[in-house]
Design a protein around this motif. Structure first.
Motif, short mmCIF file in Angstrom:
data_model
loop_
_atom_site.label_atom_id
_atom_site.label_comp_id
_atom_site.label_asym_id
_atom_site.label_seq_id
_atom_site.Cartn_x
_atom_site.Cartn_y
_atom_site.Cartn_z
N TYR A 114 0.87 -1.20 0.00
CA TYR A 114 0.00 0.00 0.00
C TYR A 114 0.89 1.23 0.00
O TYR A 114 2.06 1.17 0.39
N PRO A 115 0.34 2.37 -0.43
CA PRO A 115 1.14 3.59 -0.42
C PRO A 115 1.40 4.03 1.02
O PRO A 115 0.58 3.79 1.90
N ASN A 116 2.52 4.69 1.23
CA ASN A 116 2.94 5.14 2.56
C ASN A 116 3.34 3.99 3.48
O ASN A 116 3.42 4.16 4.70
N GLN A 117 3.59 2.83 2.91
CA GLN A 117 4.15 1.73 3.70
C GLN A 117 5.63 2.02 3.94
O GLN A 117 6.33 2.52 3.06
N GLY A 286 -2.21 5.41 5.79
CA GLY A 286 -1.75 4.10 5.32
C GLY A 286 -1.55 3.08 6.42
O GLY A 286 -2.35 2.16 6.57
N PRO A 287 -0.48 3.26 7.22
CA PRO A 287 -0.12 2.18 8.14
C PRO A 287 -0.87 2.18 9.47
O PRO A 287 -0.62 1.30 10.28
N VAL A 288 -1.75 3.15 9.73
CA VAL A 288 -2.38 3.22 11.05
C VAL A 288 -3.90 3.14 10.98
O VAL A 288 -4.59 3.56 11.90
N THR A 353 -4.42 -1.07 -0.32
CA THR A 353 -4.46 -0.01 0.68
C THR A 353 -3.96 -0.59 2.00
O THR A 353 -3.85 -1.80 2.15
N GLY A 354 -3.67 0.30 2.93
CA GLY A 354 -3.43 -0.16 4.29
C GLY A 354 -4.70 -0.82 4.80
O GLY A 354 -5.79 -0.61 4.26
N THR A 355 -4.56 -1.64 5.82
CA THR A 355 -5.72 -2.35 6.35
C THR A 355 -6.66 -1.37 7.05
O THR A 355 -6.21 -0.58 7.87
N PRO A 356 -7.96 -1.42 6.71
CA PRO A 356 -8.89 -0.56 7.45
C PRO A 356 -9.04 -1.05 8.89
O PRO A 356 -8.60 -2.14 9.24
#
Ligand code: MOS
Length: 752
Positions: A114-117, A286-288, A353-356
């Motif tokens: 995902y972006p911003n990883q 992304g990651p949070v 995507t990052g995980t929702p």
């Protein structure tokens, strides 16, 4: 129905106090407004280095090359952490043993999901050097085309939604109910991806001392964070000391420890010095975690009297390619309206995507905006006033389970808010009202609901010979006022004035207070505090009633009450002793007791437990330009016992303003080609500012609920969002005659 209910840990004596219910100002307010409150990133242990994340600018693929040499050669840079040199972990960050364990990106390989990883961490003597070092990494990628949008991948039916409720659920025959209906509506609503974006970004200061770890980081769940870190590093939870006295917001994104926080700990291990890592605003996208987008279709049938015959609520949502969190949007239809047939179903796609994640009122916020809009459409189709339609169809028992619940409280919310708002003057048809400036004016309503959840918590209470008290629990204050509300419960629980109580929270070294989430923290940790107070008073009473020299000798436990730092005989209150006298006679400097807060399974089996509310909104729409302004919001909420009306109102205001945001402002926009979020900043990720929210009122509807817990506390954190967004959308329809079905509502949706 007659039920034998064992109410939660009814205390064996009566304690009386006056702290609960008082509109006290925040105990931590002075610290906050003077800047003395120490947030995680305010800590600077000696020898501390700064870590900065380098993050991916693509959504899918792998990192082909990083100029680690250039970054390391930069002045002040101490180390660059990549998959090559990242210290080992005891647990695979991609392992998942339970729904609360989210897969983390901890530089385990070169893959980008995902972006911003995070693709590297640069550690330097200064923040500037670390930032510049990260820029020098000049990554090259092997990129693959990203899967974007709710139609961007093949859909499937998840194994469960939320924290394990069934993806597909029904009672009765929905198709038959729709077929037999005199009137039907069908409509599809879309809600966008939203990112939590607390004012305080995720931050950590981590310091290793051998195998013991000291951390300053914001967390909504200290014990859970401790357990997760312990598992990842293969160390004992008690060797991890997390301080989290203040959070600058969390909203669910600080419920579970996130990848970047663990990377801060890894960086400290790699360099053997304390390390601070703070996310930049765009790295919060992304990651949070985030609120997943949804597309929801509702089909509703009504008979000739405007009585519901069927509700079918289907939600499509998205999760990441590598983990499972499914926004339980359709489940909103389980708890509000009585219908002989209700069906809910979910499908999902996997996107890059990052995980929702849980985000304030997960499921209820997204689901209720669709449900409340659809109910309004149904009322309109029947030619009925939307309030009258809701009152006709509001459930007296929880629709899916048949359990009794507090429908009276909801009716009272409708009554009080509509009266205050002036709803009876509302014309039935849309486009009937204009203000003196010619703006189209509309009024709408939305029903608010949120379950009254409890988790598990522990607390320890101490009474001291000097007459003061101490209450300890590892509770978390996200900004909601926990420092004050819990101290109020502690004061009453100890039979002391609040100024005599030392309240300690915000540290993993204290008893586990569960999580600040699901609007369940006040009820759960509050009951632990209450019960710890009961335990210590019971021990103190035993000292007094068993001693011949005591005024209370011979009174049994039920015969004693605690008030104002004294124990009194109930049959003769003039006979009393101070806590200090009792302890001094026993030769004790202090005495302690422990309590737990836990849901009572018997009462939860017998009763459905929800907080309720009704929100009325006024909007004004420019007839030429379609610009929408919310000009008035009146909400009424019944959520059990109110510990502190000032703080509770402030929670409702926050929730209602978020509802406005949901209806009109908030959306993360993804670029379809790159998969990147185009507005990963607080300039273009719109949220309401003061000028967007002119008048907000929250009425507190009295409710005694003896079943939720002995204190009668429900939760107030999330419910405000759930009614407001629908109310605003329905008001926009009433102003314009255009039914909003895409959120946030855009100007172009209103221009015909
Ligand atoms: Mo939360 S989603 O902060 O309960």
């Amino acid at each position: 129905m007659t039920l034998e209910l064992s109410l939660n840990q009814q205390p064996a004596h009566v304690r009386q106090g006056s702290s609960i219910g008082q509109p006290l100002i925040r105990r931590d307010g002075f610290l906050k407004v003077t800047g003395a409150a120490r947030y995680a990133a305010d800590n600077h242990p000696p020898g501390m280095l700064y870590a900065v994340l380098a993050v991916s600018s693509i959504a899918r693929g792998r990192v082909a090359w990083l100029d680690v040499e250039a970054a390391k050669a930069h002045g002040g840079v101490v180390e660059v952490m990549t998959p090559e040199n990242r210290p080992p972990l005891a647990t695979d960050p991609d392992a998942k043993n339970n729904p609360f364990m989210f897969r983390l990106d901890l530089l385990q390989n070169d893959r980008i999901r995902y972006p911003n990883q995070t693709i590297a961490v640069v550690i330097a003597e200064t923040l500037e050097a670390a930032t510049e070092g990260a820029a020098l990494l000049s990554p090259r990628y092997e990129a693959q085309s990203p899967r974007v949008g709710l139609d961007g991948a093949e859909s499937f039916v998840p194994g469960g939604v939320g924290i394990g409720s069934p993806a597909v659920h029904h009672k009765g025959d929905v198709e038959a109910g729709l077929k037999s209906a005199a009137t039907r509506i069908e409509a599809t609503y879309q809600t966008p991806a939203q990112y939590h974006n607390a004012m305080e970004p995720h931050a950590i200061v981590a310091a290793w001392n051998g195998d013991s770890l000291s951390i300053d980081t914001p967390s909504q769940g200290l014990a859970m964070a401790q357990g997760r870190i312990a598992g990842l590093f293969g160390i004992a939870p008690q060797d991890i000391h997390i301080r989290s006295p203040f959070l600058g917001g969390g909203f669910g994104s600080k419920g579970m420890i996130s990848g970047p926080q663990v990377l801060g700990i890894l960086a400290a291990r790699l360099v053997g010095r304390p390390v601070k890592l703070v996310l930049r605003r765009e790295q919060m996208f992304g990651p949070v975690g985030h609120r997943a987008p949804t597309r929801q279709t509702l089909r509703i049938g009504m008979d000739g009297e405007g009585q519901l015959t069927a509700i079918d609520h289907h939600a499509k949502t998205a999760t990441s390619t590598f983990d499972d969190f499914f926004e339980p949007a359709a489940d909103a239809s389980h708890t509000l309206y009585a219908s002989p047939a209700i069906a809910t179903s979910h499908e999902a796609v996997r996107l890059d995507t990052g995980t929702p994640l849980f985000m304030r009122a997960p499921g209820e916020a997204t689901g209720s905006i669709a449900l409340e809009s659809a109910i309004d459409e149904a009322a309109t189709a029947c030619g009925m006033d939307p309030l009258e339609f809701r009152l006709r169809n509001y459930a007296e028992v929880e629709p899916m389970t048949g359990k009794p619940f507090s429908s009276k409280a909801l009716r009272e919310c409708y009554a009080q808010a509509s009266e205050r708002f002036g709803w009876q003057r509302r014309p039935l048809k849309p486009r009937q009202m204009r203000d003196k400036d010619g703006f189209l004016t509309g009024w709408g309503i939305g029903t608010a609901t949120f379950p009254a959840i409890m988790f598990q918590a522990e607390a320890r209470a101490v009474l001291r010979a000097d007459g003061s008290g101490l209450m300890e629990t590892g509770a978390q204050d996200m900004g909601q006022g926990a420092w004050t509300a819990f101290a109020q419960i502690a004061a009453d629980g100890l039979g002391l004035d609040i100024d005599q109580v030392d309240f300690r929270a915000g540290s993993s070294d204290l008893p586990n207070a569960g999580i600040a989430g699901g609007s369940g923290h006040t009820a759960t940790a509050g009951m632990a505090i209450h019960n710890a107070g009961a335990a210590v008073i019971t021990r103190l009473a035993a000292l007094a009633t068993s001693h011949e020299a005591s005024q209370l000798f011979g009174a049994d436990n039920e015969g004693v009450l605690a008030r104002g730092g004294r124990l009194h005989r109930r049959d003769d209150e003039s006979r009393s002793e101070s806590y200090g006298e009792i302890l001094a006679r026993a030769g004790l400097a202090e005495i302690d007791g422990r309590g737990t807060g836990t849901p009572d399974p018997a009462s939860r089996e017998a009763y459905a437990m929800h907080a309720h509310g009704a929100v009325f909104a006024e909007v004004k729409v420019d007839p030429d330009f379609g610009q929408i302004r919310v000009t008035r919001l009146v909400g009424a909420f019944a959520a059990g016992r109110v510990i502190n009306p000032r703080l509770v109102r402030s929670q409702y205001y926050g929730g209602m303003i978020w509802g406005v945001s949901f209806a009109l402002h908030e959306e993360a926009v993804t670029d379809r080609r790159s998969g990147r979020i185009q507005n990963a900043n607080l300039a273009e990720y719109h949220i309401p500012v003061n000028a967007d929210v002119p008048s907000v009122e929250a009425l507190l509807v009295h409710e005694d609920d003896p079943y939720v817990n002995a204190l009668g506390i429900k939760g107030v954190g999330e419910i405000g969002i759930t009614g407001t967004a629908g109310a605003v959308a329905n008001a926009v329809w009433h102003a314009t005659g255009v039914r909003p079905r895409r959120f946030p509502i855009r100007i172009e949706d209103l221009l015909g």
